[in-house]
Design a protein around this motif. Structure first.
Motif, short mmCIF file in Angstrom:
data_model
loop_
_atom_site.label_atom_id
_atom_site.label_comp_id
_atom_site.label_asym_id
_atom_site.label_seq_id
_atom_site.Cartn_x
_atom_site.Cartn_y
_atom_site.Cartn_z
N SER A 59 30.79 45.59 41.81
CA SER A 59 31.88 45.14 42.68
C SER A 59 32.73 44.06 42.01
O SER A 59 33.50 43.37 42.67
N ASN A 60 32.60 43.92 40.69
CA ASN A 60 33.40 42.93 39.95
C ASN A 60 34.04 43.57 38.72
O ASN A 60 34.17 42.95 37.68
N ASN A 64 40.42 42.84 43.01
CA ASN A 64 40.30 43.35 44.38
C ASN A 64 39.25 44.46 44.52
O ASN A 64 39.36 45.31 45.40
N TYR A 66 35.86 45.36 45.85
CA TYR A 66 34.97 44.74 46.81
C TYR A 66 33.85 45.66 47.31
O TYR A 66 33.14 45.33 48.24
N THR A 67 33.69 46.79 46.72
CA THR A 67 32.65 47.69 47.19
C THR A 67 31.71 48.05 46.05
O THR A 67 32.08 47.97 44.88
N ASN A 88 37.74 51.27 45.55
CA ASN A 88 37.07 51.01 46.82
C ASN A 88 36.94 52.25 47.69
O ASN A 88 37.26 52.24 48.87
#
Length: 168
Positions: A59-60, A64, A66-67, A88
């Motif tokens: 998730s990095n 943006n 984030y999942t 995402n």
């Protein structure tokens, strides 16, 4: 293995690029040079070695992000930039990316429901990525209610193959 390259501290699988000519090994890292905080798998490299596409559960990986669903990303070797192909993705994983020879086309399978409008069949579909200037294209029919899987693409990007239990 944590000893493939210096600075590897996690137990997540990573994607590595080996340059057999220069005898170097590079690890693909996430946003701001961070270790990716999830498994990265199923890499495929373009014919000239400039692009690597892979599936990641981190998730990095990009801005943006984030999942931690399975997402498809495209890494550009010279700049080190990672471009999200399925940013995402919701409702499922995107996996098994396959890259054409020059890295301009990517096909993959996904159960995510938000990649294209009206994807309501609830099965794995095959998608085509033609660069950020073009929308994702779902290549499989919405009506058969059977999974589509294991996509591949010709070197020039003009032919795509995949498997299915569909009766089409």
């Amino acid at each position: 293995a944590k000893n493939i390259v210096a600075g590897k501290n996690s137990d997540f699988s990573d994607v590595f690029v080996v340059d057999t000519h220069n005898k170097t090994i590079d690890r693909i890292k996430g946003l701001n040079g961070q270790e990716i905080n999830g498994n990265s798998v199923q890499p495929m490299i373009s014919g000239d070695g400039n692009f690597v596409v892979f599936s990641t559960f981190g998730s990095n990986v990009y801005k943006n992000d984030y999942t931690r669903n399975g997402e498809i990303v495209l890494w550009e070797r010279v700049s080190g930039n990672i471009e999200p192909i399925t940013p995402n993705g919701l409702g499922g994983h995107s996996v098994r990316p396959f890259l054409n020879n020059d890295g301009s086309y990517v096909v993959f399978e996904s159960t995510a429901t938000n990649l294209v409008h009206d994807d309501t069949n609830g099965v794995k579909d095959i998608f085509l990525f033609r660069g950020t200037a073009s929308p994702l294209v779902r290549l499989t029919d919405n009506s058969y209610q059977k999974d589509y899987f294991f996509p591949s693409i010709s070197d020039d990007g003009k032919k795509i193959a995949y498997a299915s239990y569909s009766m089409a």
